[in-house]
Write a protein that holds these residues in place. Sequence first.
Motif, PDB file in Angstrom:
ATOM      1  N   TRP A 171      -3.911   0.370  -3.228  1.00 51.87           N
ATOM      2  CA  TRP A 171      -4.916   1.346  -3.867  1.00 51.87           C
ATOM      3  C   TRP A 171      -5.026   1.814  -4.680  1.00 51.87           C
ATOM      4  O   TRP A 171      -6.571   1.868  -4.794  1.00 51.87           O
ATOM      5  CB  TRP A 171      -5.326   2.338  -2.271  1.00 51.87           C
ATOM      6  N   PRO A 203      -5.422   7.369   0.635  1.00 53.26           N
ATOM      7  CA  PRO A 203      -6.772   7.533   1.964  1.00 53.26           C
ATOM      8  C   PRO A 203      -5.480   7.855   3.219  1.00 53.26           C
ATOM      9  O   PRO A 203      -3.942   7.947   2.252  1.00 53.26           O
ATOM     10  CB  PRO A 203      -6.719   6.422   1.998  1.00 53.26           C
ATOM     11  N   ALA A 204      -5.544   8.135   4.171  1.00 48.85           N
ATOM     12  CA  ALA A 204      -4.277   8.434   5.042  1.00 48.85           C
ATOM     13  C   ALA A 204      -4.019   6.835   5.252  1.00 48.85           C
ATOM     14  O   ALA A 204      -4.362   5.789   4.931  1.00 48.85           O
ATOM     15  CB  ALA A 204      -5.152   8.634   6.474  1.00 48.85           C
ATOM     16  N   TYR A 205      -2.352   7.383   6.254  1.00 50.01           N
ATOM     17  CA  TYR A 205      -1.807   5.570   6.027  1.00 50.01           C
ATOM     18  C   TYR A 205      -2.528   5.143   7.139  1.00 50.01           C
ATOM     19  O   TYR A 205      -3.089   4.146   6.933  1.00 50.01           O
ATOM     20  CB  TYR A 205      -0.464   6.464   7.154  1.00 50.01           C
ATOM     21  N   ASP A 206      -2.803   5.222   8.251  1.00 47.75           N
ATOM     22  CA  ASP A 206      -4.233   4.565   8.798  1.00 47.75           C
ATOM     23  C   ASP A 206      -5.398   3.543   8.135  1.00 47.75           C
ATOM     24  O   ASP A 206      -5.536   2.661   9.052  1.00 47.75           O
ATOM     25  CB  ASP A 206      -4.485   4.542  10.317  1.00 47.75           C
ATOM     26  N   ASP A 207      -5.935   4.744   6.872  1.00 47.64           N
ATOM     27  CA  ASP A 207      -6.932   4.046   6.895  1.00 47.64           C
ATOM     28  C   ASP A 207      -6.844   3.118   5.861  1.00 47.64           C
ATOM     29  O   ASP A 207      -7.998   2.525   5.247  1.00 47.64           O
ATOM     30  CB  ASP A 207      -7.716   5.154   5.891  1.00 47.64           C
ATOM     31  N   LEU A 208      -5.793   2.706   5.220  1.00 44.22           N
ATOM     32  CA  LEU A 208      -5.257   2.232   4.133  1.00 44.22           C
ATOM     33  C   LEU A 208      -5.713  -0.014   4.699  1.00 44.22           C
ATOM     34  O   LEU A 208      -4.351   0.052   5.670  1.00 44.22           O
ATOM     35  CB  LEU A 208      -4.027   1.949   3.291  1.00 44.22           C
ATOM     36  N   GLU A 209      -6.518  -0.578   3.933  1.00 41.42           N
ATOM     37  CA  GLU A 209      -6.645  -1.812   4.332  1.00 41.42           C
ATOM     38  C   GLU A 209      -5.400  -3.156   3.934  1.00 41.42           C
ATOM     39  O   GLU A 209      -4.930  -2.764   2.671  1.00 41.42           O
ATOM     40  CB  GLU A 209      -7.486  -2.457   3.982  1.00 41.42           C
ATOM     41  N   HIS A 217       4.406   5.831   2.417  1.00 42.22           N
ATOM     42  CA  HIS A 217       2.617   6.490   1.571  1.00 42.22           C
ATOM     43  C   HIS A 217       3.399   8.095   1.676  1.00 42.22           C
ATOM     44  O   HIS A 217       2.732   8.458   0.538  1.00 42.22           O
ATOM     45  CB  HIS A 217       2.259   6.743   2.980  1.00 42.22           C
ATOM     46  N   GLN A 274       1.334  -0.995   0.126  1.00 49.05           N
ATOM     47  CA  GLN A 274       0.033  -0.240   0.058  1.00 49.05           C
ATOM     48  C   GLN A 274       0.980   1.569  -0.237  1.00 49.05           C
ATOM     49  O   GLN A 274       2.291   1.120   0.277  1.00 49.05           O
ATOM     50  CB  GLN A 274      -0.783   0.235   1.811  1.00 49.05           C
ATOM     51  N   PRO A 275       0.218   2.635  -0.440  1.00 50.49           N
ATOM     52  CA  PRO A 275      -0.734   2.537  -1.151  1.00 50.49           C
ATOM     53  C   PRO A 275      -1.253   2.460  -2.433  1.00 50.49           C
ATOM     54  O   PRO A 275      -2.016   2.479  -3.386  1.00 50.49           O
ATOM     55  CB  PRO A 275      -0.800   4.210  -1.171  1.00 50.49           C
TER      56      PRO A 275
END
Length: 123
Positions: free
Chosen positions: A12, A62-68, A47, A8-9
Amino acid sequence: MKALSIRQPWAWLIVNGHKDIENRQWRTHYRGKILVHAAKKMTREEHAVAAAMAAEQGVTIPAYDDLERGGIVGEVEIVDCVDVDPSPWFIGQWGFVLKDAKPQPLMPCNGKLGFFHVGKEAA
């Protein structure tokens, strides 16, 4: 079905149709649909680099913590493998040219190096 683990990212960006090429140091003769596996590891520096590159293309990631991470997040079709490409995303020795990206809800599973097989339940 074949899958490819991507950090990631970048994963995504691919499954959401923004990144049309996946850079690798090895070529492939495979053509067809693959599942996109989001690797578990991602540094904040990775990221930030990806966010800056995406911003140049008008894309906000998306923000770092929001990426699955740690599972299948979508699918895409590999239609070619090239060593030169005009895509702004091409930076590698080899580029897997991608089409028809589709995100999907995270299906947790372990990744592997190179292409690997995932059961039909992920497809």
